[in-house]
Structures are given as C-alpha cells and as structure tokens.
Design a protein around this motif. Structure first.
Motif, PDB file in Angstrom:
ATOM      1  N   GLY A   1       0.777  -1.229   0.000  1.00 32.19           N
ATOM      2  CA  GLY A   1       0.000   0.000   0.000  1.00 32.19           C
ATOM      3  C   GLY A   1       0.809   1.279   0.000  1.00 32.19           C
ATOM      4  O   GLY A   1       0.276   2.347  -0.256  1.00 32.19           O
ATOM      5  N   TYR A   2       2.113   1.188   0.287  1.00 38.32           N
ATOM      6  CA  TYR A   2       2.919   2.404   0.349  1.00 38.32           C
ATOM      7  C   TYR A   2       3.597   2.694  -0.977  1.00 38.32           C
ATOM      8  O   TYR A   2       3.743   3.844  -1.358  1.00 38.32           O
ATOM      9  N   GLY A   3       4.084   1.673  -1.646  1.00 36.42           N
ATOM     10  CA  GLY A   3       4.624   1.849  -2.987  1.00 36.42           C
ATOM     11  C   GLY A   3       6.036   2.369  -3.069  1.00 36.42           C
ATOM     12  O   GLY A   3       6.382   3.047  -4.030  1.00 36.42           O
ATOM     13  N   GLY A   4       6.852   2.103  -2.107  1.00 38.34           N
ATOM     14  CA  GLY A   4       8.237   2.527  -2.214  1.00 38.34           C
ATOM     15  C   GLY A   4       8.971   2.474  -0.897  1.00 38.34           C
ATOM     16  O   GLY A   4       8.491   1.921   0.081  1.00 38.34           O
ATOM     17  N   THR A   5      10.144   3.071  -0.923  1.00 41.30           N
ATOM     18  CA  THR A   5      10.968   3.091   0.273  1.00 41.30           C
ATOM     19  C   THR A   5      10.385   4.051   1.297  1.00 41.30           C
ATOM     20  O   THR A   5       9.620   4.949   0.971  1.00 41.30           O
ATOM     21  N   VAL A   6      10.789   3.849   2.530  1.00 44.42           N
ATOM     22  CA  VAL A   6      10.315   4.699   3.616  1.00 44.42           C
ATOM     23  C   VAL A   6      10.784   6.134   3.385  1.00 44.42           C
ATOM     24  O   VAL A   6      11.870   6.376   2.872  1.00 44.42           O
ATOM     25  N   ASP A   7       9.932   7.096   3.731  1.00 41.78           N
ATOM     26  CA  ASP A   7      10.243   8.507   3.496  1.00 41.78           C
ATOM     27  C   ASP A   7       9.767   9.323   4.694  1.00 41.78           C
ATOM     28  O   ASP A   7       8.819  10.085   4.601  1.00 41.78           O
ATOM     29  N   VAL A   8      10.415   9.117   5.839  1.00 41.63           N
ATOM     30  CA  VAL A   8      10.066   9.881   7.037  1.00 41.63           C
ATOM     31  C   VAL A   8      10.873  11.168   7.008  1.00 41.63           C
ATOM     32  O   VAL A   8      12.079  11.156   6.795  1.00 41.63           O
ATOM     33  N   ASP A   9      10.218  12.289   7.209  1.00 40.92           N
ATOM     34  CA  ASP A   9      10.896  13.581   7.211  1.00 40.92           C
ATOM     35  C   ASP A   9      11.516  13.815   8.582  1.00 40.92           C
ATOM     36  O   ASP A   9      10.892  14.360   9.480  1.00 40.92           O
ATOM     37  N   GLU A  10      12.745  13.363   8.742  1.00 42.20           N
ATOM     38  CA  GLU A  10      13.443  13.482  10.027  1.00 42.20           C
ATOM     39  C   GLU A  10      13.686  14.944  10.419  1.00 42.20           C
ATOM     40  O   GLU A  10      13.903  15.240  11.587  1.00 42.20           O
ATOM     41  N   ASP A  11      13.635  15.871   9.465  1.00 41.45           N
ATOM     42  CA  ASP A  11      13.779  17.291   9.808  1.00 41.45           C
ATOM     43  C   ASP A  11      12.609  17.778  10.653  1.00 41.45           C
ATOM     44  O   ASP A  11      12.768  18.601  11.546  1.00 41.45           O
ATOM     45  N   ASP A  12      11.424  17.275  10.352  1.00 42.63           N
ATOM     46  CA  ASP A  12      10.225  17.677  11.085  1.00 42.63           C
ATOM     47  C   ASP A  12       9.961  16.804  12.302  1.00 42.63           C
ATOM     48  O   ASP A  12       9.288  17.230  13.243  1.00 42.63           O
ATOM     49  N   ALA A  13      10.446  15.570  12.258  1.00 48.84           N
ATOM     50  CA  ALA A  13      10.172  14.621  13.338  1.00 48.84           C
ATOM     51  C   ALA A  13      11.434  13.826  13.637  1.00 48.84           C
ATOM     52  O   ALA A  13      11.500  12.623  13.362  1.00 48.84           O
ATOM     53  N   GLN A  14      12.430  14.489  14.184  1.00 48.35           N
ATOM     54  CA  GLN A  14      13.702  13.843  14.458  1.00 48.35           C
ATOM     55  C   GLN A  14      13.521  12.657  15.397  1.00 48.35           C
ATOM     56  O   GLN A  14      12.865  12.756  16.431  1.00 48.35           O
ATOM     57  N   GLY A  15      14.062  11.518  15.002  1.00 47.96           N
ATOM     58  CA  GLY A  15      13.969  10.314  15.809  1.00 47.96           C
ATOM     59  C   GLY A  15      12.731   9.469  15.563  1.00 47.96           C
ATOM     60  O   GLY A  15      12.584   8.389  16.143  1.00 47.96           O
ATOM     61  N   LEU A  16      11.833   9.937  14.692  1.00 50.69           N
ATOM     62  CA  LEU A  16      10.585   9.208  14.457  1.00 50.69           C
ATOM     63  C   LEU A  16      10.843   7.824  13.871  1.00 50.69           C
ATOM     64  O   LEU A  16      10.229   6.841  14.299  1.00 50.69           O
TER      65      LEU A  16
END
Length: 70
Positions: free
Chosen positions: A42-57
């Motif tokens: 359902g996601y369709g690709g590699t993980v893309d967490v915005d660590e700039d906005d949520a450091q450590g998420l």
C-alpha cells in the motif's frame, strides 16, 4: 487473473505474503523502516520519514514494530 497493484516491488512480495501473524507483519515493517526491505503493501516505495520535522521518528517506529506493535 490480473495482478493487484499493491505497491510492492516483485522481490518483496513473497516476504509480505508469507507473513502469518501481526508479529510477523510488525517485524517486516521494522525491516522496511530500517531499509532492509524496499517496499511495503500500500505504500509503494521506500520509507520517506521527514526526520527534519520529526527527528527520531524512524527509530521510534522501528522500536515499536520490533516490540510487536503494528
């Protein structure tokens, strides 16, 4: 019968289809979050967490999934 577009890369599909429990899905999700698997259903690709906005998420999500939370 047509293949359903689940967003998975062909090499990852057997891993996800073999999961038989939520614990196994959580473990696969932790692998995806850490880069060991390139796609998630359902996601369709590699993980893309915005660590700039949520450091450590990403690390927190990996820890939760490894603890069995999905």
């Amino acid at each position: 019968m047509a293949e359903i577009d689940d967003g998975l890369l062909p090499e990852d599909r057997p891993l996800w289809r073999a999961a038989e429990s939520l614990d196994e899905v959580a473990a696969l999700t932790a692998r995806w979050l850490s880069g060991g698997i390139r796609s998630q259903p359902g996601y369709g690709g590699t993980v893309d967490v915005d660590e700039d906005d949520a450091q450590g998420l990403t690390a927190a999500l990996i820890a939760c999934n490894r603890a069995g939370f999905f």
